[in-house]
Design a protein around this motif. Structure first.
Motif, PDB file in Angstrom:
ATOM      1  N   CYS A 213      10.330  -1.937  14.979  1.00 51.04           N
ATOM      2  CA  CYS A 213      11.969  -1.516  15.053  1.00 51.04           C
ATOM      3  C   CYS A 213      12.390  -2.416  16.105  1.00 51.04           C
ATOM      4  N   SER A 214      13.910  -2.522  16.316  1.00 50.97           N
ATOM      5  CA  SER A 214      14.296  -3.362  17.548  1.00 50.97           C
ATOM      6  C   SER A 214      15.938  -2.694  17.517  1.00 50.97           C
ATOM      7  N   ASN A 215      16.218  -2.990  18.715  1.00 47.63           N
ATOM      8  CA  ASN A 215      17.785  -2.826  18.852  1.00 47.63           C
ATOM      9  C   ASN A 215      18.644  -3.900  18.472  1.00 47.63           C
ATOM     10  N   VAL A 216      19.849  -3.965  18.652  1.00 48.31           N
ATOM     11  CA  VAL A 216      20.694  -4.869  18.270  1.00 48.31           C
ATOM     12  C   VAL A 216      21.031  -5.603  19.409  1.00 48.31           C
ATOM     13  N   SER A 217      20.116  -6.540  19.835  1.00 52.77           N
ATOM     14  CA  SER A 217      20.455  -7.553  20.987  1.00 52.77           C
ATOM     15  C   SER A 217      19.627  -8.863  20.914  1.00 52.77           C
ATOM     16  N   ASN A 218      19.369  -9.701  21.804  1.00 47.37           N
ATOM     17  CA  ASN A 218      18.716 -10.833  21.599  1.00 47.37           C
ATOM     18  C   ASN A 218      17.257 -10.690  21.920  1.00 47.37           C
ATOM     19  N   LEU A 227      19.450 -13.017  10.747  1.00 46.54           N
ATOM     20  CA  LEU A 227      20.788 -12.351  10.090  1.00 46.54           C
ATOM     21  C   LEU A 227      21.106 -13.345   9.054  1.00 46.54           C
ATOM     22  N   PRO A 228      21.861 -12.765   8.040  1.00 50.59           N
ATOM     23  CA  PRO A 228      22.537 -13.722   6.937  1.00 50.59           C
ATOM     24  C   PRO A 228      24.116 -14.297   7.409  1.00 50.59           C
ATOM     25  N   LYS A 229      24.160 -15.422   7.092  1.00 55.73           N
ATOM     26  CA  LYS A 229      25.562 -16.026   7.517  1.00 55.73           C
ATOM     27  C   LYS A 229      26.506 -14.905   7.388  1.00 55.73           C
ATOM     28  N   GLY A 230      27.438 -15.065   8.427  1.00 56.22           N
ATOM     29  CA  GLY A 230      28.438 -14.001   8.578  1.00 56.22           C
ATOM     30  C   GLY A 230      28.335 -12.839   9.218  1.00 56.22           C
ATOM     31  N   LEU A 231      27.158 -12.463   9.280  1.00 52.07           N
ATOM     32  CA  LEU A 231      26.761 -11.110   9.921  1.00 52.07           C
ATOM     33  C   LEU A 231      26.195 -11.311  11.340  1.00 52.07           C
ATOM     34  N   THR A 232      27.163 -10.758  12.396  1.00 44.29           N
ATOM     35  CA  THR A 232      26.767 -10.882  13.896  1.00 44.29           C
ATOM     36  C   THR A 232      26.324  -9.542  14.439  1.00 44.29           C
ATOM     37  N   SER A 233      25.701  -9.581  15.715  1.00 44.57           N
ATOM     38  CA  SER A 233      25.389  -8.600  16.279  1.00 44.57           C
ATOM     39  C   SER A 233      26.498  -7.725  16.688  1.00 44.57           C
ATOM     40  N   GLU A 234      27.840  -8.565  16.958  1.00 41.81           N
ATOM     41  CA  GLU A 234      28.874  -7.775  17.461  1.00 41.81           C
ATOM     42  C   GLU A 234      29.320  -6.823  16.255  1.00 41.81           C
ATOM     43  N   ARG A 235      29.543  -7.313  15.078  1.00 39.52           N
ATOM     44  CA  ARG A 235      29.791  -6.855  13.970  1.00 39.52           C
ATOM     45  C   ARG A 235      28.867  -5.506  13.721  1.00 39.52           C
ATOM     46  N   LEU A 236      27.703  -5.533  13.889  1.00 46.87           N
ATOM     47  CA  LEU A 236      26.885  -4.353  13.595  1.00 46.87           C
ATOM     48  C   LEU A 236      27.169  -3.264  14.519  1.00 46.87           C
ATOM     49  N   SER A 238      29.750  -2.685  16.235  1.00 43.00           N
ATOM     50  CA  SER A 238      31.260  -2.314  16.156  1.00 43.00           C
ATOM     51  C   SER A 238      30.979  -1.227  14.720  1.00 43.00           C
ATOM     52  N   SER A 239      29.881  -1.442  13.968  1.00 42.91           N
ATOM     53  CA  SER A 239      30.013  -0.473  12.858  1.00 42.91           C
ATOM     54  C   SER A 239      28.980   0.803  13.275  1.00 42.91           C
ATOM     55  N   GLY A 240      28.464   0.742  14.576  1.00 46.02           N
ATOM     56  CA  GLY A 240      27.722   1.915  15.105  1.00 46.02           C
ATOM     57  C   GLY A 240      26.286   1.587  15.164  1.00 46.02           C
ATOM     58  N   ALA A 241      25.880   0.566  14.574  1.00 43.93           N
ATOM     59  CA  ALA A 241      24.370   0.331  14.663  1.00 43.93           C
ATOM     60  C   ALA A 241      23.715   0.248  15.974  1.00 43.93           C
ATOM     61  N   ILE A 242      22.217   0.743  16.125  1.00 41.98           N
ATOM     62  CA  ILE A 242      21.892   0.912  17.235  1.00 41.98           C
ATOM     63  C   ILE A 242      20.211   0.090  17.098  1.00 41.98           C
ATOM     64  N   GLY A 243      20.179  -0.077  15.778  1.00 36.75           N
ATOM     65  CA  GLY A 243      18.882  -0.901  15.730  1.00 36.75           C
ATOM     66  C   GLY A 243      18.627  -0.882  14.231  1.00 36.75           C
ATOM     67  N   ASP A 244      17.444  -1.541  13.935  1.00 35.05           N
ATOM     68  CA  ASP A 244      17.041  -1.667  12.557  1.00 35.05           C
ATOM     69  C   ASP A 244      15.644  -1.321  12.478  1.00 35.05           C
ATOM     70  N   VAL A 245      15.166  -0.786  11.180  1.00 36.70           N
ATOM     71  CA  VAL A 245      13.969  -0.659  10.678  1.00 36.70           C
ATOM     72  C   VAL A 245      13.756  -1.346   9.106  1.00 36.70           C
ATOM     73  N   LEU A 246      12.995  -2.179   9.111  1.00 33.25           N
ATOM     74  CA  LEU A 246      12.915  -3.209   7.872  1.00 33.25           C
ATOM     75  C   LEU A 246      14.163  -3.859   7.497  1.00 33.25           C
ATOM     76  N   GLY A 247      14.728  -4.249   8.334  1.00 36.54           N
ATOM     77  CA  GLY A 247      16.023  -4.997   8.437  1.00 36.54           C
ATOM     78  C   GLY A 247      17.382  -4.055   7.934  1.00 36.54           C
ATOM     79  N   GLN A 248      17.227  -2.889   7.860  1.00 32.11           N
ATOM     80  CA  GLN A 248      18.384  -1.954   7.632  1.00 32.11           C
ATOM     81  C   GLN A 248      18.827  -1.212   8.593  1.00 32.11           C
ATOM     82  N   PHE A 249      20.081  -1.476   9.428  1.00 35.23           N
ATOM     83  CA  PHE A 249      20.619  -1.031  10.467  1.00 35.23           C
ATOM     84  C   PHE A 249      21.069   0.371  10.209  1.00 35.23           C
TER      85      PHE A 249
END
Length: 327
Positions: A213-218, A227-236, A238-249
Motif C-alpha cells: 500500500c502507499s499514501n497519496v504522495s510522490n 495514474l491514468p490521464k486526467g487523475l491527479t494526486s490533488e484530485r484524489l 480532495s476526494s478524501g483519499a489517504i492511500g491505495d491498496v491494489l490501485g483502489q484509493f
C-alpha cells in the motif's frame, strides 16, 4: 528494564545480528542506535556465531519484537504481526520489511499449504525477492493480481510475479494489462477476452495474497508514474483519499473515493481480497501509517509485516529520531 541486564539475551543478540547482516549497519552504528558499547555489539555477533544463530540467515524465534507484534495484533485486529528492526540512522522502509517477509514466506511455503499465491507489486516486494533463497516449488503458481506500468520493470506487476516465480522455482501467470484502462474503454468487455478472463478466474482460488500500500504522495510509485490521464494526486486528496491498496484509493473509513477509478482498475477487487484465506500486507514508513491502519481495519489484512519504526507510529509513538527526508 536497563539495557545492561538484557545484553546477553537471545533477543538482544538477534537484534544486533539483524542490524549487522540485514540492515548492513556498522558495529559503531548499531552501538549508537541500541545505546550500548561497540565491544558489546562485537561480542553479540561472535556469540551469535557460536550459538548457530548466524548461518546464511538469522535463525531465532526472537528476530521480531514480540511486544510490538502483540500490540499490533490487538489494536488492528490481526491474526499475526511481524516486526523487523529498522536502521534508524539511514532509514529504508523497504529493506527490513522485505527481509522479514522473505523469512515469513520461507516458513509458510515449507508447510505445503499454498498452491496459488497472488502478488501485487512495488519496491517492498522487489526487496523481498532479493532476500529470498533459491527454492523449488514446481507445484506453486504465482499469480499477478494487478495490471502493470511501462516503467519500473523489476518492481511492477510483471517483474514482481516473474521474479518471485524464478526464486521460488514456481510457475507464474501474468495479468497482461495496464493497471488503469483509458477513459471510455468498457472494462467488462476488455476483461472478457479469453486470456484475461482465464487469469482473473484464478483470483477465486488463491491460497494467499501479498499486498502493498502507499499514501497519496510522490513517495508512491503509482502516484508518480501510474495514474491514468486526467487523475491527479490533488484530485484524489480532495476526494478524501489517504492511500491505495491494489490501485483502489480509500478514505479514512476504508471506503472507495472514486467509483470511476475502481471501474478503470485492472486487478483484483478489494471485495474479493477479503475472501482469500491468507492476506499478507507488507508495508512500512511514516507516510504509510494511516493507510496501513485503514487496510487492516477494513479486513484486507490477516498478517502485517512492517518495521519497528512504523509499528511504534501505528501505536501512537514518536518518529522524532527520523529526519524529514526519511519521512
Amino acid at each position: 528494564m536497563p539495557r545492561e541486564l538484557i545484553e546477553d539475551s537471545d533477543a538482544f543478540i538477534t537484534e544486533v545480528c539483524w542490524h549487522y547482516y540485514v540492515n548492513e549497519m556498522t558495529q559503531a552504528e548499531i552501538a549508537r542506535q541500541m545505546n550500548v558499547t561497540r565491544l558489546r555489539v562485537n561480542q553479540a555477533i561472535q556469540r551469535a556465531k557460536s550459538l548457530g544463530f548466524v548461518k546464511i540467515k538469522i535463525e531465532s524465534p526472537f528476530t521480531q519484537k514480540v511486544q510490538l507484534q502483540e500490540q499490533l495484533k490487538q489494536v488492528l485486529g490481526l491474526k499475526r504481526a511481524i516486526v523487523g528492526p529498522a536502521n534508524r540512522a539511514a532509514y529504508d522502509y523497504h529493506k527490513s520489511v522485505g527481509a522479514a517477509l522473505a523469512e515469513l514466506l520461507v516458513e509458510r511455503l515449507a508447510t505445503g499449504e499454498w498452491k496459488s499465491l497472488g502478488v501485487s507489486w512495488g519496491l517492498t516486494l522487489d526487496a523481498t525477492i532479493q532476500k529470498l533463497p533459491s527454492l523449488k516449488y514446481p507445484n506453486l503458481e504465482v499469480v499477478s493480481i494487478l495490471g502493470g506500468t511501462a516503467k519500473g520493470s523489476t518492481l511492477n506487476s510483471f517483474g514482481v510475479a516473474s521474479g518471485f516465480a524464478h526464486v521460488l522455482g514456481a510457475k507464474f501467470s501474468l495479468l497482461a494489462a495496464p493497471i488503469y484502462l483509458s477513459e471510455g474503454i468498457d472494462r467488462d468487455l476488455f476483461l472478457s477476452q479469453d486470456v484475461l478472463r482465464q487469469h482473473i478466474e484464478k483470483f477465486k482460488s488463491l491460497d494467499a495474497v501479498l499486498l502493498t500500500c502507499s499514501n497519496v504522495s510522490n513517495k508512491s510509485f503509482l502516484i508518480e508514474h501510474g495514474l491514468p490521464k486526467g487523475l491527479t494526486s490533488e484530485r484524489l486528496i480532495s476526494s478524501g483519499a489517504i492511500g491505495d491498496v491494489l490501485g483502489q484509493f480509500l478514505d479514512r473509513q476504508g471506503c472507495s473515493v472514486s467509483e470511476d477509478v475502481d471501474n478503470r482498475t485492472v486487478g483484483m477487487p478489494l471485495s474479493d481480497v477479503m475472501s482469500v484465506p491468507e492476506k499478507i500486507l507488507a508495508a512500512a514508513g511514516p507516510h504509510k501509517v494511516e493507510v496501513i491502519r485503514v487496510a487492516c481495519r477494513r479486513g484486507l489484512v490477516d498478517t502485517l509485516v512492517t518495521d519497528d519504526v512504523t509499528a511504534e507510529l501505528i501505536l501512537g509513538g514518536d518518529s522524532s529520531k527520523l529526519t524529514m527526508k526519511d519521512r
